[in-house]
Design a protein around this motif. Structure first.
Motif, PDB file in Angstrom:
ATOM      1  N   ALA A 189       7.435   2.403 -54.633  1.00 39.20           N
ATOM      2  CA  ALA A 189       8.427   3.203 -54.275  1.00 39.20           C
ATOM      3  C   ALA A 189       9.566   2.229 -54.395  1.00 39.20           C
ATOM      4  N   ASP A 190      10.844   2.660 -54.823  1.00 40.40           N
ATOM      5  CA  ASP A 190      12.240   2.028 -54.646  1.00 40.40           C
ATOM      6  C   ASP A 190      12.496   2.109 -53.449  1.00 40.40           C
ATOM      7  N   LEU A 191      12.651   1.364 -52.415  1.00 36.30           N
ATOM      8  CA  LEU A 191      13.041   1.430 -50.904  1.00 36.30           C
ATOM      9  C   LEU A 191      14.610   1.742 -50.602  1.00 36.30           C
ATOM     10  N   THR A 192      15.530   1.528 -51.752  1.00 40.64           N
ATOM     11  CA  THR A 192      16.771   1.956 -51.671  1.00 40.64           C
ATOM     12  C   THR A 192      17.105   3.458 -51.492  1.00 40.64           C
ATOM     13  N   ASP A 193      16.056   4.110 -51.658  1.00 39.73           N
ATOM     14  CA  ASP A 193      15.889   5.620 -51.498  1.00 39.73           C
ATOM     15  C   ASP A 193      15.143   5.695 -50.231  1.00 39.73           C
ATOM     16  N   VAL A 194      16.066   6.100 -49.194  1.00 41.52           N
ATOM     17  CA  VAL A 194      15.660   6.123 -47.833  1.00 41.52           C
ATOM     18  C   VAL A 194      14.287   6.948 -47.528  1.00 41.52           C
ATOM     19  N   GLY A 195      14.112   8.089 -48.317  1.00 46.93           N
ATOM     20  CA  GLY A 195      13.008   8.889 -48.306  1.00 46.93           C
ATOM     21  C   GLY A 195      11.588   8.105 -48.579  1.00 46.93           C
ATOM     22  N   ASN A 196      11.960   7.303 -49.369  1.00 50.32           N
ATOM     23  CA  ASN A 196      10.611   6.562 -49.961  1.00 50.32           C
ATOM     24  C   ASN A 196      10.199   5.467 -48.552  1.00 50.32           C
ATOM     25  N   ILE A 197      11.212   5.208 -47.764  1.00 48.23           N
ATOM     26  CA  ILE A 197      10.742   4.163 -46.849  1.00 48.23           C
ATOM     27  C   ILE A 197       9.999   5.354 -45.713  1.00 48.23           C
ATOM     28  N   ALA A 198      10.586   6.495 -45.527  1.00 49.63           N
ATOM     29  CA  ALA A 198       9.588   7.329 -44.615  1.00 49.63           C
ATOM     30  C   ALA A 198       8.337   7.891 -45.257  1.00 49.63           C
ATOM     31  N   ARG A 199       8.565   7.732 -46.637  1.00 50.04           N
ATOM     32  CA  ARG A 199       7.055   8.530 -47.393  1.00 50.04           C
ATOM     33  C   ARG A 199       6.208   7.197 -47.058  1.00 50.04           C
ATOM     34  N   LEU A 200       6.664   5.723 -47.105  1.00 52.35           N
ATOM     35  CA  LEU A 200       5.481   4.804 -47.019  1.00 52.35           C
ATOM     36  C   LEU A 200       4.884   4.778 -45.488  1.00 52.35           C
TER      37      LEU A 200
END
Length: 110
Positions: free
Chosen positions: A49-60
């Motif tokens: 994931a590219d963590l600059t997309d905040v949704g990906n942080i939540a997904r992680l």
């Protein structure tokens, strides 16, 4: 301390790990780290994931909790360093570095 060393250190203590990588170019290093921690007897998985997309942080976090039940320790090693003289930094480069380093850290902690 880099993520590979952190992952191997925690793996030796039996920690369950989510190993995040960003792009196909960074996948080989992530796979090597995964192989090392699995060989040490730890449970682990890769997460792209590219963590600059905040949704990906939540997904992680959601995927990690789904696999392991909880997150006890979260370590953010995401950051960008410009390898050029400071006085040659453009505003666009600064904005990119700031987004990657500051934004990801902020929402990762959140």
């Amino acid at each position: 301390m880099d993520i590979k060393l952190l992952s191997r250190t925690f793996a030796a203590k039996g920690t369950k790990l989510a190993i995040r990588y960003n792009t196909v170019e960074t996948l080989p290093d992530a796979e090597k780290t995964l192989a090392d921690v699995l060989a040490a007897g730890a449970e682990a998985f890769l997460f792209q994931a590219d963590l600059t997309d905040v949704g990906n942080i939540a997904r992680l976090f959601d995927e990690t909790i789904g696999r392991f039940g909880a997150v006890d320790i979260a370590i953010n090693t995401v950051g960008k360093v410009l390898k050029k003289p400071f006085v040659e930094t453009t505003e666009a480069e600064y904005d990119s570095m700031s987004e990657i380093t500051s934004k990801v850290a902020y929402f990762f902690i959140q």
